[in-house]
Write a protein that holds these residues in place. Structure first.
Motif, PDB file in Angstrom:
ATOM      1  N   ARG A 102       0.597  -1.276   0.242  1.00  0.00           N
ATOM      2  CA  ARG A 102       0.426   0.056  -0.204  1.00  0.00           C
ATOM      3  C   ARG A 102       1.016   1.533  -0.157  1.00  0.00           C
ATOM      4  N   PRO A 122       0.759   5.167  -0.242  1.00  0.00           N
ATOM      5  CA  PRO A 122      -0.034   6.176  -0.658  1.00  0.00           C
ATOM      6  C   PRO A 122       0.913   7.373  -1.325  1.00  0.00           C
ATOM      7  N   HIS A 123      -0.402   8.819  -1.243  1.00  0.00           N
ATOM      8  CA  HIS A 123      -0.022   9.041  -2.613  1.00  0.00           C
ATOM      9  C   HIS A 123       1.271  10.295  -2.618  1.00  0.00           C
ATOM     10  N   HIS A 183       3.610   9.072  -0.851  1.00  0.00           N
ATOM     11  CA  HIS A 183       5.381   8.261  -1.256  1.00  0.00           C
ATOM     12  C   HIS A 183       6.299   9.167  -1.518  1.00  0.00           C
ATOM     13  N   ARG A 233      -6.956  12.831  -0.955  1.00  0.00           N
ATOM     14  CA  ARG A 233      -6.299  11.971  -0.365  1.00  0.00           C
ATOM     15  C   ARG A 233      -6.121  10.387  -1.428  1.00  0.00           C
ATOM     16  N   THR A 276      -4.778   6.286  -1.970  1.00  0.00           N
ATOM     17  CA  THR A 276      -3.238   4.980  -1.295  1.00  0.00           C
ATOM     18  C   THR A 276      -3.483   4.221  -2.318  1.00  0.00           C
ATOM     19  N   TYR A 277      -2.188   3.776  -2.865  1.00  0.00           N
ATOM     20  CA  TYR A 277      -2.840   2.139  -3.763  1.00  0.00           C
ATOM     21  C   TYR A 277      -1.856   1.503  -3.723  1.00  0.00           C
TER      22      TYR A 277
END
Length: 143
Positions: free
Chosen positions: A4, A6-7, A9, A119, A121-122
């Protein structure tokens, strides 16, 4: 195994894209900055927390754009089925000409789009080897 990310990061590159009208229609398209590379086939595209498949293609001036997001890679290649980009646009507080964040999570494989202030998360994953990707493409084409 998927991680996971986050954008915000350090491994994610965020650039500004724009939501524009596709021709004279009311359908949206994403106009990307010229530095975004154009992969050979469909990519994963996260819209509103859901992962779809899309093609990044050049317009007449070689500017990269996305005109649709679909449920699987075959649908993205053939532009068939429900266009989830339209659904995302209509469900959000967006208008033509508005800028959005275009997150490059894994170039050539995974991207995300979000309105400013949102926000995300990928789920990143290791990309398959070329031979496995070829098998997957063959299976998609047979569907």
């Amino acid at each position: 195994m998927a991680d996971r990310i986050p954008h915000d990061h350090s491994s994610v590159t965020t650039v500004r894209a724009h939501v524009e009208r596709a021709g004279r229609t009311d359908r949206p398209k994403l106009v990307l900055p010229e530095e975004v590379s154009i992969p050979d086939g469909p990519v994963r595209l996260v819209l509103g927390g859901r992962t779809y498949h899309a093609r990044i293609e050049p317009d007449f001036d070689d500017v990269p754009e996305i005109r649709g997001a679909y449920d699987n890679a075959r649908m993205a290649r053939e532009r068939e089925g429900e266009n989830r980009l339209v659904e995302w646009y209509e469900g959000g507080n967006l208008s033509f000409g508005r800028s959005v964040h275009f997150d490059v999570v894994d170039p050539g494989d995974l991207y995300g789009v979000r309105a400013p202030g949102e926000r995300a998360t990928y789920d990143s994953r290791d990309t398959p080897s070329d031979s496995l990707a070829d098998i997957a493409r063959d299976l998609d084409e047979r569907e």
